[in-house]
Scaffold this motif. Structure first.
Motif, PDB file in Angstrom:
ATOM      1  N   ASP A   1       0.831  -1.386  -0.138  1.00  0.00           N
ATOM      2  CA  ASP A   1      -0.048   0.063  -0.032  1.00  0.00           C
ATOM      3  C   ASP A   1       0.896   1.160  -0.005  1.00  0.00           C
ATOM      4  OD1 ASP A   1      -2.755  -1.117   0.052  1.00  0.00           O
ATOM      5  OD2 ASP A   1      -2.561  -1.695   2.157  1.00  0.00           O
ATOM      6  N   GLU A   2       2.119   1.358  -0.133  1.00  0.00           N
ATOM      7  CA  GLU A   2       3.002   2.402  -0.347  1.00  0.00           C
ATOM      8  C   GLU A   2       2.873   3.003  -1.397  1.00  0.00           C
ATOM      9  OE1 GLU A   2       5.246   3.659   2.199  1.00  0.00           O
ATOM     10  OE2 GLU A   2       4.446   2.091   3.548  1.00  0.00           O
ATOM     11  N   ALA A   3       3.096   4.568  -1.288  1.00  0.00           N
ATOM     12  CA  ALA A   3       2.642   5.314  -2.590  1.00  0.00           C
ATOM     13  C   ALA A   3       3.442   5.108  -3.774  1.00  0.00           C
ATOM     14  CB  ALA A   3       3.086   6.673  -2.015  1.00  0.00           C
ATOM     15  N   PHE A   4       4.858   4.524  -3.527  1.00  0.00           N
ATOM     16  CA  PHE A   4       5.426   4.321  -4.672  1.00  0.00           C
ATOM     17  C   PHE A   4       5.229   3.068  -5.428  1.00  0.00           C
ATOM     18  CE2 PHE A   4       7.977   1.950  -1.555  1.00  0.00           C
ATOM     19  CZ  PHE A   4       8.435   0.827  -2.221  1.00  0.00           C
ATOM     20  N   ILE A   5       4.750   1.966  -4.718  1.00  0.00           N
ATOM     21  CA  ILE A   5       3.910   1.007  -5.257  1.00  0.00           C
ATOM     22  C   ILE A   5       2.963   0.996  -6.162  1.00  0.00           C
ATOM     23  CG2 ILE A   5       3.203  -1.422  -4.838  1.00  0.00           C
ATOM     24  CD1 ILE A   5       6.162  -1.490  -4.989  1.00  0.00           C
ATOM     25  N   VAL A   6       2.007   1.757  -5.379  1.00  0.00           N
ATOM     26  CA  VAL A   6       0.664   2.340  -6.099  1.00  0.00           C
ATOM     27  C   VAL A   6       1.182   2.984  -7.339  1.00  0.00           C
ATOM     28  CG1 VAL A   6      -1.580   3.606  -5.647  1.00  0.00           C
ATOM     29  CG2 VAL A   6      -0.414   2.195  -3.764  1.00  0.00           C
ATOM     30  N   GLY A   7       2.076   4.229  -7.137  1.00  0.00           N
ATOM     31  CA  GLY A   7       2.438   4.852  -8.693  1.00  0.00           C
ATOM     32  C   GLY A   7       2.699   3.809  -9.635  1.00  0.00           C
ATOM     33  N   MET A   8       3.689   2.991  -9.109  1.00  0.00           N
ATOM     34  CA  MET A   8       4.018   2.076 -10.040  1.00  0.00           C
ATOM     35  C   MET A   8       3.126   0.865 -10.609  1.00  0.00           C
ATOM     36  SD  MET A   8       7.784   0.900  -8.186  1.00  0.00           S
ATOM     37  CE  MET A   8       7.784  -0.533  -9.163  1.00  0.00           C
ATOM     38  N   LEU A   9       2.181   0.665  -9.962  1.00  0.00           N
ATOM     39  CA  LEU A   9       1.689  -0.806 -10.252  1.00  0.00           C
ATOM     40  C   LEU A   9       0.167  -0.593 -10.497  1.00  0.00           C
ATOM     41  CD1 LEU A   9       3.716  -3.448  -8.183  1.00  0.00           C
ATOM     42  CD2 LEU A   9       3.634  -2.836 -10.705  1.00  0.00           C
ATOM     43  N   GLY A  10      -0.360   0.978 -10.009  1.00  0.00           N
ATOM     44  CA  GLY A  10      -1.631   1.046  -9.944  1.00  0.00           C
ATOM     45  C   GLY A  10      -2.671   0.789  -8.701  1.00  0.00           C
ATOM     46  N   THR A  11      -3.883   0.925  -8.783  1.00  0.00           N
ATOM     47  CA  THR A  11      -5.149   1.021  -7.690  1.00  0.00           C
ATOM     48  C   THR A  11      -5.519  -0.420  -7.762  1.00  0.00           C
ATOM     49  OG1 THR A  11      -6.431   2.273  -8.945  1.00  0.00           O
ATOM     50  CG2 THR A  11      -5.140   3.477  -7.353  1.00  0.00           C
TER      51      THR A  11
ATOM     52  N   ASP B   1      12.976  -6.294 -17.482  1.00  0.00           N
ATOM     53  CA  ASP B   1      11.799  -6.734 -16.956  1.00  0.00           C
ATOM     54  C   ASP B   1      10.809  -5.487 -16.703  1.00  0.00           C
ATOM     55  OD1 ASP B   1       9.971  -6.973 -14.535  1.00  0.00           O
ATOM     56  OD2 ASP B   1      10.946  -9.169 -14.226  1.00  0.00           O
ATOM     57  N   PRO B   2       9.600  -5.656 -17.462  1.00  0.00           N
ATOM     58  CA  PRO B   2       8.812  -4.505 -17.216  1.00  0.00           C
ATOM     59  C   PRO B   2       8.273  -4.035 -15.879  1.00  0.00           C
ATOM     60  CG  PRO B   2       7.653  -6.416 -18.129  1.00  0.00           C
ATOM     61  CD  PRO B   2       9.010  -6.765 -17.932  1.00  0.00           C
ATOM     62  N   ILE B   3       8.220  -4.725 -15.157  1.00  0.00           N
ATOM     63  CA  ILE B   3       7.930  -4.482 -13.593  1.00  0.00           C
ATOM     64  C   ILE B   3       9.066  -3.822 -13.032  1.00  0.00           C
ATOM     65  CG2 ILE B   3       6.970  -4.865 -11.444  1.00  0.00           C
ATOM     66  CD1 ILE B   3       5.151  -6.793 -12.709  1.00  0.00           C
ATOM     67  N   VAL B   4      10.315  -4.336 -13.074  1.00  0.00           N
ATOM     68  CA  VAL B   4      11.375  -3.829 -12.512  1.00  0.00           C
ATOM     69  C   VAL B   4      11.853  -2.357 -13.206  1.00  0.00           C
ATOM     70  CG1 VAL B   4      13.964  -4.351 -12.079  1.00  0.00           C
ATOM     71  CG2 VAL B   4      12.249  -6.081 -12.068  1.00  0.00           C
ATOM     72  N   ALA B   5      11.673  -2.403 -14.331  1.00  0.00           N
ATOM     73  CA  ALA B   5      12.009  -1.119 -15.112  1.00  0.00           C
ATOM     74  C   ALA B   5      11.071   0.229 -14.630  1.00  0.00           C
ATOM     75  CB  ALA B   5      11.642  -1.379 -16.690  1.00  0.00           C
ATOM     76  N   LYS B   6       9.892  -0.176 -14.238  1.00  0.00           N
ATOM     77  CA  LYS B   6       9.133   0.963 -13.552  1.00  0.00           C
ATOM     78  C   LYS B   6       9.844   1.636 -12.331  1.00  0.00           C
ATOM     79  CE  LYS B   6       4.548  -1.062 -14.521  1.00  0.00           C
ATOM     80  NZ  LYS B   6       4.020   0.006 -15.470  1.00  0.00           N
ATOM     81  N   ASP B   7      10.692   0.855 -11.703  1.00  0.00           N
ATOM     82  CA  ASP B   7      11.577   1.652 -10.598  1.00  0.00           C
ATOM     83  C   ASP B   7      12.817   2.028 -11.034  1.00  0.00           C
ATOM     84  OD1 ASP B   7      11.429   2.050  -7.746  1.00  0.00           O
ATOM     85  OD2 ASP B   7      13.209   0.619  -7.364  1.00  0.00           O
ATOM     86  N   TRP B   8      13.129   1.894 -12.213  1.00  0.00           N
ATOM     87  CA  TRP B   8      14.361   2.240 -12.857  1.00  0.00           C
ATOM     88  C   TRP B   8      14.851   3.625 -12.732  1.00  0.00           C
ATOM     89  CZ3 TRP B   8      15.761   4.552 -17.466  1.00  0.00           C
ATOM     90  CH2 TRP B   8      17.059   4.802 -17.648  1.00  0.00           C
ATOM     91  N   ALA B   9      13.906   4.443 -13.166  1.00  0.00           N
ATOM     92  CA  ALA B   9      13.711   5.919 -13.116  1.00  0.00           C
ATOM     93  C   ALA B   9      14.196   6.517 -11.759  1.00  0.00           C
ATOM     94  CB  ALA B   9      12.447   6.681 -13.650  1.00  0.00           C
TER      95      ALA B   9
ATOM     96  N   ASP C   1      11.096  11.588  -7.507  1.00  0.00           N
ATOM     97  CA  ASP C   1      10.337  10.188  -7.309  1.00  0.00           C
ATOM     98  C   ASP C   1       9.297  10.170  -8.315  1.00  0.00           C
ATOM     99  OD1 ASP C   1       9.325   7.796  -7.029  1.00  0.00           O
ATOM    100  OD2 ASP C   1       9.815   7.694  -4.688  1.00  0.00           O
ATOM    101  N   PRO C   2       9.448   9.449  -9.511  1.00  0.00           N
ATOM    102  CA  PRO C   2       8.098   9.631 -10.527  1.00  0.00           C
ATOM    103  C   PRO C   2       7.066   8.759  -9.959  1.00  0.00           C
ATOM    104  CG  PRO C   2       9.954   7.836 -11.017  1.00  0.00           C
ATOM    105  CD  PRO C   2      10.583   8.611  -9.977  1.00  0.00           C
ATOM    106  N   HIS C   3       7.112   7.914  -8.901  1.00  0.00           N
ATOM    107  CA  HIS C   3       5.894   7.302  -8.423  1.00  0.00           C
ATOM    108  C   HIS C   3       5.338   7.665  -7.008  1.00  0.00           C
ATOM    109  CE1 HIS C   3       6.876   4.906 -11.830  1.00  0.00           C
ATOM    110  NE2 HIS C   3       7.920   4.363 -11.332  1.00  0.00           N
ATOM    111  N   ALA C   4       6.071   8.733  -6.514  1.00  0.00           N
ATOM    112  CA  ALA C   4       5.499   9.414  -5.185  1.00  0.00           C
ATOM    113  C   ALA C   4       5.677  10.683  -4.912  1.00  0.00           C
ATOM    114  CB  ALA C   4       6.311   8.514  -4.118  1.00  0.00           C
TER     115      ALA C   4
ATOM    116  N   LYS D   1      17.169  -1.624  -5.169  1.00  0.00           N
ATOM    117  CA  LYS D   1      16.000  -1.166  -5.473  1.00  0.00           C
ATOM    118  C   LYS D   1      15.395  -0.134  -4.168  1.00  0.00           C
ATOM    119  CE  LYS D   1      13.507  -4.701  -7.912  1.00  0.00           C
ATOM    120  NZ  LYS D   1      13.582  -5.559  -8.290  1.00  0.00           N
ATOM    121  N   ARG D   2      14.732   0.114  -4.185  1.00  0.00           N
ATOM    122  CA  ARG D   2      14.259   1.131  -3.110  1.00  0.00           C
ATOM    123  C   ARG D   2      13.815   0.036  -2.115  1.00  0.00           C
ATOM    124  NH1 ARG D   2      10.097   5.383  -4.427  1.00  0.00           N
ATOM    125  NH2 ARG D   2       9.961   4.229  -6.399  1.00  0.00           N
ATOM    126  N   GLY D   3      13.793   0.740  -0.806  1.00  0.00           N
ATOM    127  CA  GLY D   3      13.154   0.124   0.306  1.00  0.00           C
ATOM    128  C   GLY D   3      12.920   0.877   1.472  1.00  0.00           C
TER     129      GLY D   3
END
Length: 220
Positions: free
Chosen positions: A28-38, A97-105, A182-185, A218-220
């Motif tokens: 439920d963290e903001a960066f995961i919601v931003g990366m993967l959607g609601t 990896d398309p999901i891992v690539a979302k965190d790359w930025a 942070d592009p996702h938070a 990756k982030r944590g």
């Protein structure tokens, strides 16, 4: 009898269990919601894939918090001069990896923020099972990671956190060093802790800086 919390090194064979803890902790963290959607099923599958995809780093200390025999939290501490993100993120080529690539930025922004701090250590993947967050598990993990890094000698310890976590790390002795785009938070910070150089470490005795080659990202 009350269950005791213990913190110990985890083995590579326990890494898949740790990945599950991280996925539940960050769901439920903001960066995961931003990366993967609601949408929850999509996010659930994606976050578990994301953390399972992270490789084991043989140069880092991987510590787990255990309630009895059950892993309830984890943390990774990369030694001075062997920061995992600085060693393994290519700022020009995103992961396949398309999901891992979302965190790359975000990782590229972290890499840029780290550049001002030579030979730093890095704390990452601070994760606690959601049902027991706020019970002291995170504090025990961070304190154990800092204590482990202190055995390698002194220097700068870095970590990234969401703005909502800043006060937690300030209470552990860290200070805000910079903002990290942070592009996702909405806002993330680079936090810094300076460990003193102990006289007993003048020769670098025991420090992983002198042992082995740099490990595979990756982030944590």
């Amino acid at each position: 009898m009350r269950t005791q919390l213990t913190v110990r090194d985890i083995e590579q064979s326990e890494w898949p269990t740790a990945a599950g803890v991280a996925a539940r902790a960050f769901f439920d963290e903001a960066f995961i919601v931003g990366m993967l959607g609601t949408e929850q099923l999509t996010r659930f599958e994606g976050v578990h894939h994301f953390y399972r995809a992270e490789p084991w780093d043989p140069t880092a200390a991987h510590l787990g918090a255990f309630a009895g025999s059950t892993m309830v939290g984890l943390i990774r501490a990369s030694p001075f001069g062997r920061c995992f993100v600085c060693s393994h993120v290519d700022p020009l080529i995103p992961p396949s990896d398309p999901i891992v690539a979302k965190d790359w930025a975000f990782e590229v922004e972290v890499l840029a923020a780290h550049a001002a701090h030579a030979d730093h250590a890095w704390i990452s993947r601070v994760a606690v099972e959601p049902q027991i967050q706020g019970t002291g598990v995170g504090k025990a993990l961070v304190d154990a990671a800092v204590a482990r890094l202190a055995t390698y000698g002194g220097g700068t310890v870095l970590l990234e956190c969401l703005a909502s976590r800043e006060s937690f790390y300030v209470a552990r002795g860290f200070i805000q060093a910079a903002e990290v785009p942070d592009p996702h938070a909405s806002l993330s910070f680079l936090m810094r802790l300076d460990l003193p150089h102990a006289a007993s470490h003048r020769g670098g005795g025991g420090s992983p800086r002198a042992a082995g080659a740099a490990a595979p990202r990756k982030r944590g």
